[in-house]
Motif scaffolding. Sequence first.
Motif, short mmCIF file in Angstrom:
data_model
loop_
_atom_site.label_atom_id
_atom_site.label_comp_id
_atom_site.label_asym_id
_atom_site.label_seq_id
_atom_site.Cartn_x
_atom_site.Cartn_y
_atom_site.Cartn_z
N PRO A 56 4.13 4.20 -6.51
CA PRO A 56 4.12 3.36 -7.72
C PRO A 56 3.95 1.87 -7.41
CG PRO A 56 5.93 4.94 -7.79
CD PRO A 56 5.35 5.02 -6.42
N GLU A 57 3.40 1.17 -8.38
CA GLU A 57 3.17 -0.26 -8.20
C GLU A 57 4.48 -1.02 -8.02
OE1 GLU A 57 0.83 -1.53 -11.50
OE2 GLU A 57 -1.06 -0.75 -10.67
N HIS A 58 5.55 -0.60 -8.68
CA HIS A 58 6.82 -1.32 -8.54
C HIS A 58 7.40 -1.18 -7.14
CE1 HIS A 58 8.59 2.70 -9.55
NE2 HIS A 58 9.48 2.32 -8.65
N ALA A 59 6.87 -0.24 -6.36
CA ALA A 59 7.28 -0.08 -4.97
C ALA A 59 6.24 -0.66 -4.01
CB ALA A 59 7.51 1.40 -4.66
N GLY A 60 5.23 -1.32 -4.54
CA GLY A 60 4.22 -1.96 -3.71
C GLY A 60 2.99 -1.13 -3.46
N GLY A 61 2.92 0.08 -4.04
CA GLY A 61 1.77 0.94 -3.82
C GLY A 61 0.63 0.67 -4.79
N LEU A 62 -0.43 1.45 -4.64
CA LEU A 62 -1.62 1.29 -5.49
C LEU A 62 -1.59 2.18 -6.73
CD1 LEU A 62 -4.45 1.14 -2.77
CD2 LEU A 62 -3.24 -0.76 -3.88
N ALA A 63 -0.66 3.13 -6.79
CA ALA A 63 -0.54 4.04 -7.93
C ALA A 63 -1.88 4.70 -8.27
CB ALA A 63 0.01 3.29 -9.15
N MET A 64 -2.59 5.12 -7.25
CA MET A 64 -3.91 5.74 -7.45
C MET A 64 -3.79 7.13 -8.08
SD MET A 64 -6.21 5.29 -4.05
CE MET A 64 -7.07 3.78 -3.66
N PRO A 65 -4.78 7.54 -8.85
CA PRO A 65 -4.89 8.96 -9.21
C PRO A 65 -5.09 9.80 -7.96
CG PRO A 65 -6.34 7.59 -10.55
CD PRO A 65 -5.84 6.72 -9.45
N ARG A 66 -4.66 11.05 -8.02
CA ARG A 66 -4.79 11.91 -6.85
C ARG A 66 -6.24 12.20 -6.51
NH1 ARG A 66 0.24 13.42 -4.86
NH2 ARG A 66 -1.07 13.95 -3.09
N LEU A 67 -7.12 12.18 -7.51
CA LEU A 67 -8.54 12.37 -7.23
C LEU A 67 -9.07 11.23 -6.37
CD1 LEU A 67 -11.24 13.78 -7.53
CD2 LEU A 67 -11.51 12.68 -9.76
N ASP A 68 -8.72 9.99 -6.69
CA ASP A 68 -9.19 8.85 -5.90
C ASP A 68 -8.64 8.92 -4.48
OD1 ASP A 68 -10.23 8.17 -8.34
OD2 ASP A 68 -9.29 6.19 -8.46
N ALA A 69 -7.37 9.27 -4.36
CA ALA A 69 -6.78 9.39 -3.03
C ALA A 69 -7.47 10.48 -2.22
CB ALA A 69 -5.28 9.69 -3.15
N SER A 70 -7.85 11.57 -2.88
CA SER A 70 -8.54 12.66 -2.19
C SER A 70 -9.89 12.21 -1.65
CB SER A 70 -8.72 13.84 -3.15
OG SER A 70 -9.45 14.89 -2.53
N LEU A 71 -10.58 11.39 -2.40
CA LEU A 71 -11.87 10.87 -1.93
C LEU A 71 -11.70 10.08 -0.64
CD1 LEU A 71 -13.29 9.58 -5.35
CD2 LEU A 71 -13.84 11.73 -4.20
N ILE A 72 -10.63 9.29 -0.57
CA ILE A 72 -10.35 8.49 0.62
C ILE A 72 -9.99 9.39 1.79
CG2 ILE A 72 -8.69 6.84 1.61
CD1 ILE A 72 -8.62 5.51 -1.19
N VAL A 73 -9.10 10.34 1.56
CA VAL A 73 -8.64 11.22 2.65
C VAL A 73 -9.80 12.02 3.22
CG1 VAL A 73 -7.18 13.21 3.20
CG2 VAL A 73 -6.28 11.32 1.81
N GLU A 74 -10.72 12.45 2.39
CA GLU A 74 -11.86 13.21 2.90
C GLU A 74 -12.64 12.39 3.93
OE1 GLU A 74 -16.07 15.25 1.45
OE2 GLU A 74 -14.49 14.91 -0.03
N GLU A 75 -12.86 11.12 3.63
CA GLU A 75 -13.59 10.27 4.58
C GLU A 75 -12.78 10.05 5.85
OE1 GLU A 75 -16.70 9.33 4.29
OE2 GLU A 75 -16.78 10.39 2.37
N LEU A 76 -11.47 9.83 5.71
CA LEU A 76 -10.64 9.60 6.90
C LEU A 76 -10.61 10.84 7.78
CD1 LEU A 76 -7.61 7.70 5.31
CD2 LEU A 76 -9.64 6.74 6.40
N ALA A 77 -10.59 12.03 7.18
CA ALA A 77 -10.54 13.26 7.96
C ALA A 77 -11.81 13.46 8.78
CB ALA A 77 -10.33 14.46 7.04
N LYS A 78 -12.92 12.90 8.35
CA LYS A 78 -14.14 12.98 9.15
C LYS A 78 -13.99 12.21 10.45
CE LYS A 78 -17.07 13.13 5.01
NZ LYS A 78 -18.10 12.39 4.22
N GLY A 79 -13.12 11.18 10.44
CA GLY A 79 -12.92 10.39 11.64
C GLY A 79 -11.91 11.01 12.58
#
Length: 337
Positions: A56-79
């Motif tokens: 959550p944003e009140h904890a300093g996070g980005l509060a992203m939707p899980r779909l957006d986070a999944s897009l990021i993780v897919e790219e990171l997993a390629k590395g």
Amino acid sequence: MDFALTEEQQGFVATAKAFAENQLAPFAAQWDADSIFAKEALRQAGELGFMGMYTPEHAGGLAMPRLDASLIVEELAKGCTTTAAFLTIHNMATNMIGRYCQQEVIDEWCPDLVSGTKLASYCLTEPGAGSDAAALRTSAVSDGDYYVINGSKAFISGAGDTDVLVLMLRTGDSGPKGVTAMLVPADTDGISYGKNEQKMGWNAQPTRAITFDDVRVPKKYRLGEEGQGFSIAMDGLDGGRINIATCSIGTAQRALDEATEYVQQRQQFGKAIVDFQATQFALADMLTGLIAARQMVRLAASYLDQGHAQATTYCAMAKRFATDAGFDICNQALQLL
């Protein structure tokens, strides 16, 4: 459902792709061979916001939707699949702290967790209960303003090298209603760590057992209320399924990319083996499975974001389908190499 990416999502993907190509992929083989836990790379991921994606944003996070986070993780997993997988575990634990802890505790821990300067492990699995949250036996007994914790956990990712443990334990009767979640500083007196488990791959993140022997933890470190731990664990499970499925997709995509490049260069009987029909059929099968798995995962993630009534079912299906597809694609890629 239309899965065309927004401009913002495309930006997330581009940033994650560049990070994976420059900071993960060149070192992934060495990290695995030498059992190196890539803390510096994780800290750099924190600078991009990747260590608190859906906190959550009140904890300093980005509060992203899980779909957006999944897009990021897919790219990171390629590395580096192993590093990306740990990053998702850290995100899950940090999100739990940000959502369920008192603000005083959030302010104490979340800035460092979100930045990646401190790391978190999620502690559910036990020697006699596996990942069955309702059957766990690690216990906490009230003692004034503290809980006294005794028990053990097994196969904990990052254990011995992380700073915070999000621990599922029993404060009440048997069954799910007796489970409570606790934040436990990883260096608290009475905590001991087992040997780093030997694994086939997956060596870029340590995996150890943890023993708790009269470990005293302030009650203010509790997540939510007593007896809420099972629901917290189940709430995190759907997202965890998406994370594992996404890592499988990223790994499969990397395997397909490597195989495609190889068959275009490899010569046999005077021509590239990509020109052989059998090779083309194999690549087509791999691509079909990959696209289907990716669509399944993104559908499940979008349902989770929407609070869809069948989100849990879709998350479970996505994990099963994507991990099976990822295994098959990697196996087919190896046969081509």
